[in-house]
Design a protein around this motif. Structure first.
Motif, short mmCIF file in Angstrom:
data_model
loop_
_atom_site.label_atom_id
_atom_site.label_comp_id
_atom_site.label_asym_id
_atom_site.label_seq_id
_atom_site.Cartn_x
_atom_site.Cartn_y
_atom_site.Cartn_z
N HIS A 246 0.83 -1.20 0.00
CA HIS A 246 0.00 0.00 0.00
C HIS A 246 0.87 1.26 0.00
N LEU A 247 1.91 1.26 0.81
CA LEU A 247 2.81 2.42 0.88
C LEU A 247 3.61 2.56 -0.41
N VAL A 248 4.10 1.44 -0.93
CA VAL A 248 4.90 1.49 -2.16
C VAL A 248 4.07 2.04 -3.33
N GLU A 249 2.82 1.58 -3.43
CA GLU A 249 1.96 2.09 -4.51
C GLU A 249 1.72 3.60 -4.36
N GLY A 250 1.57 4.08 -3.13
CA GLY A 250 1.41 5.52 -2.92
C GLY A 250 2.64 6.29 -3.34
N LEU A 251 3.83 5.74 -3.02
CA LEU A 251 5.07 6.41 -3.41
C LEU A 251 5.21 6.46 -4.93
N LEU A 252 4.84 5.37 -5.59
CA LEU A 252 4.94 5.36 -7.05
C LEU A 252 4.00 6.40 -7.68
N LEU A 253 2.82 6.58 -7.10
CA LEU A 253 1.90 7.60 -7.59
C LEU A 253 2.50 8.99 -7.42
N ALA A 254 3.12 9.20 -6.28
CA ALA A 254 3.67 10.53 -6.01
C ALA A 254 4.87 10.83 -6.91
N LEU A 255 5.66 9.79 -7.20
CA LEU A 255 6.85 10.01 -8.02
C LEU A 255 6.52 10.31 -9.49
N VAL A 256 5.29 10.02 -9.90
CA VAL A 256 4.90 10.34 -11.29
C VAL A 256 5.00 11.85 -11.53
N ASP A 257 4.60 12.65 -10.56
CA ASP A 257 4.70 14.12 -10.69
C ASP A 257 5.28 14.67 -9.40
N ILE A 258 6.55 14.37 -9.19
CA ILE A 258 7.22 14.72 -7.94
C ILE A 258 7.28 16.24 -7.76
N ASP A 259 7.35 16.98 -8.87
CA ASP A 259 7.43 18.44 -8.75
C ASP A 259 6.16 19.00 -8.14
N GLU A 260 5.02 18.46 -8.56
CA GLU A 260 3.75 18.94 -8.01
C GLU A 260 3.64 18.55 -6.53
N VAL A 261 4.15 17.37 -6.17
CA VAL A 261 4.13 16.96 -4.76
C VAL A 261 4.91 17.96 -3.92
N ILE A 262 6.09 18.33 -4.43
CA ILE A 262 6.93 19.28 -3.69
C ILE A 262 6.23 20.64 -3.60
N GLU A 263 5.63 21.04 -4.70
CA GLU A 263 4.95 22.34 -4.70
C GLU A 263 3.80 22.37 -3.70
N ILE A 264 3.03 21.27 -3.63
CA ILE A 264 1.92 21.18 -2.68
C ILE A 264 2.44 21.30 -1.25
N ILE A 265 3.51 20.61 -0.98
CA ILE A 265 4.05 20.62 0.40
C ILE A 265 4.59 22.02 0.73
N ARG A 266 5.26 22.67 -0.25
CA ARG A 266 5.87 23.97 0.02
C ARG A 266 4.80 25.04 0.22
N THR A 267 3.69 24.93 -0.48
CA THR A 267 2.67 25.98 -0.42
C THR A 267 1.61 25.74 0.64
N SER A 268 1.73 24.63 1.37
CA SER A 268 0.74 24.34 2.44
C SER A 268 1.15 25.03 3.72
N ASP A 269 0.14 25.45 4.49
CA ASP A 269 0.40 26.16 5.75
C ASP A 269 1.00 25.24 6.81
N ASP A 270 0.55 24.00 6.85
CA ASP A 270 1.07 23.07 7.84
C ASP A 270 0.97 21.64 7.27
N ALA A 271 1.42 20.68 8.06
CA ALA A 271 1.44 19.27 7.62
C ALA A 271 0.04 18.75 7.38
N SER A 272 -0.92 19.19 8.20
CA SER A 272 -2.29 18.70 8.06
C SER A 272 -2.86 19.15 6.72
#
Length: 843
Positions: free
Chosen positions: A394-420
């Protein structure tokens, strides 16, 4: 009612008074209270102390020891630790009882004479069958490889856990047990109203039966006994009679007889002994010695001369029971089996806990309980592993999904106010679960590389294959059983060793004397104790080895010659008779024939290596040597180096002396030969060093008393000396020959010894006290005779018993010899179809 009256009434009733918190006094029935309390105590002993669990074969204290050693990391690849440390950990965390009880249990797990497959690897003095171990502060311990197999997979939800005594920890209710420990190592315990006593078995046999039961659940006890024929005890020994074993395997209760492994050996030059190499299970050598002393003192066992315990760590078990001369070893052994622990009974009582209840189990029941347990363990372990792999997938499949567009993942994390907020946005954009989103948030940046994607894809494929295999096990009972069977096969390959205990259907022994035996039975038993007084031969080889044969079968040649086949003396006698050893000083040493080592072969030419060196058997004075073995019941003829001859009748030998003189010798004279000469027409033959030979009839020598000095036999001239004195029996005169071997002058390189064989009849009989005739013509370089011998069927050998060839053709009386290919050390009598008359009186 007054206090006094109330006290008197209470004393006469079956109730007791106890105070309560509010000081009220209530009546309790003593019988009911005792019954309730005793039942609680009995259940505690049965369930928590004395009886093993049928699944892992362990009592609670044993299970806690192994579990705690596993928790402490005391695996076989680590060093030993003090036993006291293990005991302290077990006592403080899991087993709130005395330290001695815990240590005693741990010691038993380490004793290879108690367990067929020890579970603790002990270092130091862990005791013996007779002695206890050293204190816990002196010994060290760690888990054995077998204990690792017992505790394997504990962390994979294979068994249930329960709180310890103070609810501070969890402990397993049973161990996974990768092999059937209860059958392999057995168990013993005494509970309240019941007990268990289970014999150890061979691991390979038990696992083979368990695998058969996995494949054929309907198999009966008879089918399983093809794999498990009987117990295999750590001490080896033998089990005699299999009916009790079959009964125990059918019903759970039975009795079988254990017997020590005993070999009859020649333990010294004069004594035969019973050498015990394996004892019954649970019996030690000290216990045998103590019981044997009691039996000998009580006259229940006879024929024992001494007992010596030679047991050590290098040579193993070796208890030597020396026997007195004349006693039949097998008959004495029968007495020992009856009156000592060399034979012990083992009562099998297969009581174990099944679902918390004590049950008496047969072989199939024991195997079925274990197989069911192992199926449950493997099923639970498989389910646990399946869940773990699904979670990881389950975790590996989630990581593979995130790695498809890693730039967008990073952008989402950078532009979020907090972890939640980042978590919610990731779940919404990439359609992830909360678990997957959390795992992505916890990733390090260095993991977001191209190679991480390749690794994740490989891991995903591996996880999918593993999940498929695990689901296949859970989805098919046949695959589950096959998996358990294969794991058992691995255990057998790793831990199996050959069977130690020999199973014997029955065994016949000579009767033993008992106090309750009838007079006839006692007479028969007493007779059986003694070696039969059968006719036999006492043989002395030319190389100095002595033995007696089993019977008086003629010593005929049996094909190729062997070492020590050249005989100096062959005496007809009986097993309980007497013979004499004549030395060159004229001394005769009386010997009991039964003390002489017996030939191991039934018939045929004796292999003299089976005998004993005569110098080891008889104590000689400095410079003294044995000339011949002689009968003490026939006329004896002997000759000396100075040409003296003497005949002595058997009646002249003393009856109560072990040593006596056969002739009174003059200074410087020695005996050179002797043999029986009962017939007047026997031929007495002297051969001197100068090559002169004289033969005359025995009737010319009147027998003398043993103190006599003999009479002149041969006249010697020019400082000549007698080299050989022989007796040619009248019955074999036509087969008798004279063998002579020369010696050469020192330094003569071109001269070699020669040998000559001539028929005795070539030499005319002369009168007593004459010079005789020349027997050998010397060649250049030959100065005298080295060896000479007269009699039938000659053979030659080295002094070590290696055969040497003699000339095949007979020469004339006054001829020279034939050159030898190899040196000859001794000449004597070889195998022949006829030996001294068997019709003669036996001594």
């Amino acid at each position: 009612m007054s206090k006094r009256s109330k006290s008197k009434a209470s004393a006469n009733s079956s109730t007791a008074v106890v105070p309560t918190e509010d000081q009220n006094i209530i009546d309790i029935d003593v019988a009911s209270e005792m019954e309730h309390s005793f039942l609680e105590y009995a259940y505690s002993v049965i369930y928590s102390r004395a009886l093993p669990d049928a699944r892992d074969g362990l009592k609670p204290v044993q299970r806690r020891i192994l579990y705690m050693m596993n928790q402490m990391g005391l695996t076989p690849d680590k060093g030993h630790v003090k036993s006291a440390r293990v005991v302290g950990e077990v006592m403080g965390k899991l087993h709130p009882h005395g330290d001695s009880a815990i240590y005693d249990a741990m010691v038993r797990l380490a004793q290879d004479f108690n367990l067929r497959l020890p579970l603790v690897d002990g270092h130091g003095n862990f005791g013996s069958v007779d002695d206890g171990p050293a204190a816990a502060r002196y010994t060290e311990a760690r888990m054995s490889q077998a204990a690792v197999a017992m505790t394997a997979d504990l962390a994979e939800d294979t068994v249930d856990f329960e709180p310890n005594y103070d609810n501070q920890m969890q402990q397993p209710t049973v161990l996974p047990a990768a092999f059937p420990n209860l059958l392999v190592n057995g168990a013993a315990g005494i509970a309240v109203g019941m007990a268990t006593n289970m014999a150890p078995h061979n691991l390979g046999e038990v696992i083979a039966a368990a695998r058969h039961l996995l494949e054929h659940p309907e198999a009966d006890t008879k089918a399983l006994m093809k794999f498990v024929p009987g117990p295999d005890l750590p001490s080896g020994a033998r089990i005699v009679g299999l009916d009790g074993i079959k009964e125990a395997y059918e019903t759970g209760r039975g009795r079988f007889t254990m017997r020590a492994t005993v070999n009859v050996e020649q333990v010294s030059a004069r004594r035969t002994g019973l050498v015990v190499t394996e004892l019954p299970y649970g019996v030690g050598p000290e216990r045998i010695i103590d019981r044997l002393k009691i039996a000998v003192n009580a006259k229940k066992v006879v024929g024992i001369a001494d007992v010596v315990d030679l047991t050590d760590r290098h040579n193993g078990m070796q208890l030597v029971i020396e026997l007195k001369a004349g006693f039949n070893p097998q008959a004495v052994l029968a007495q020992l089996y009856k009156h000592t622990p060399l034979e012990e009974n083992f009562g099998m009582n297969n009581v174990a806990l099944v679902d918390g209840q004590p049950q008496t189990l047969g072989l199939k029941d024991l195997l079925s309980v274990y197989v069911d347990h192992r199926l449950t363990v493997v099923r639970r372990r498989t389910a646990h592993r399946l869940g773990k792999r699904k979670d990881r997938l389950h975790l590996v499949e989630g990581l593979l999904l995130a790695l498809v567009d890693i730039d967008e993942v990073i952008e989402i994390i950078r532009t979020s106010d907090d972890a939640s907020a980042a978590r919610q946005r990731l779940m919404m954009v990439f359609d992830l679960t909360e678990i997957q989103a959390n795992h992505i948030l916890e990733l390090r940046l260095r993991q977001l590389t191209k190679f991480s994607r390749i690794d994740l894809e490989t891991e995903r494929d591996d996880l999918l294959a593993a999940i498929e295999a695990l689901e296949k096990i859970l989805g098919s009972d046949a695959v589950l059983r096959e998996t358990v069977s294969n794991e058992l096969a691995e255990m057998a390959e790793k831990f199996n060793d050959p069977r130690r205990t020999k199973l014997v259907k029955s065994e016949e022994l000579a009767p033993a004397v008992t106090a309750s035996s009838s007079k006839a039975d006692r007479a028969a038993a007493a007779s059986a104790l003694l070696v039969p007084d059968d006719p036999c031969w006492v043989v002395l080889s030319a190389s100095g080895r002595l033995l007696r044969t089993k019977d008086q079968t003629p010593l005929t040649g049996q094909g190729r010659r062997r070492r020590h086949d050249v005989y100096t003396s062959v005496v007809a006698t009986t097993a309980r008779g007497e013979v004499g050893a004549l030395t060159d000083t004229g001394r005769i040493i009386r010997l009991n024939v039964v003390e002489i080592p017996a030939l191991q072969e039934a018939t045929g030419t004796p292999a003299m290596t089976d005998g004993v060196k005569v110098s080891d058997f008889i104590t000689l004075q400095r410079g003294e040597k044995i000339i011949a073995m002689v009968p003490l019941n026939r006329v004896l003829a002997l000759g000396t180096r100075n040409g003296v001859v003497k005949r002595v009748r058997a009646d002249d030998w003393p009856l109560n002396q072990d040593e006596f003189e056969a002739i009174t010798l003059k200074d410087g004279d020695t005996v050179v030969g002797a043999a029986a000469s009962p017939e007047d027409d026997d031929q007495l033959v002297f051969v001197t060093e100068s090559g002169q030979l004289l033969r005359f009839a025995a009737e010319l020598v009147r027998p003398q008393g043993r103190s006599g000095g003999g009479i002149a036999g041969m006249k010697l001239v020019d400082n000549d000396q007698v080299l050989s004195f022989s007796v040619a029996p009248a019955a074999e005169l036509d087969e008798s020959v004279v063998v002579t071997v020369t010696k050469t002058e020192d330094g003569m390189l071109d001269a070699s010894p020669t040998a000559k064989v001539t028929t005795l009849e070539e030499f005319a009989a002369k009168g007593r006290n004459t010079q005789g005739v020349r027997a050998h013509r010397f060649l250049r370089g030959e100065i005298a005779l080295e060896l000479a011998w007269a009699g039938p069927h000659p053979l030659a050998s080295t002094t070590g018993g290696v055969a040497r060839a003699l000339p095949q053709e007979h020469s004339e009386r006054d001829a020279s010899g034939i050159m030898l290919d190899s040196a000859i050390g001794v000449i004597g009598r070889g195998a022949s179809p006829v030996l001294p008359s068997q019709d003669a009186d036996q001594g």
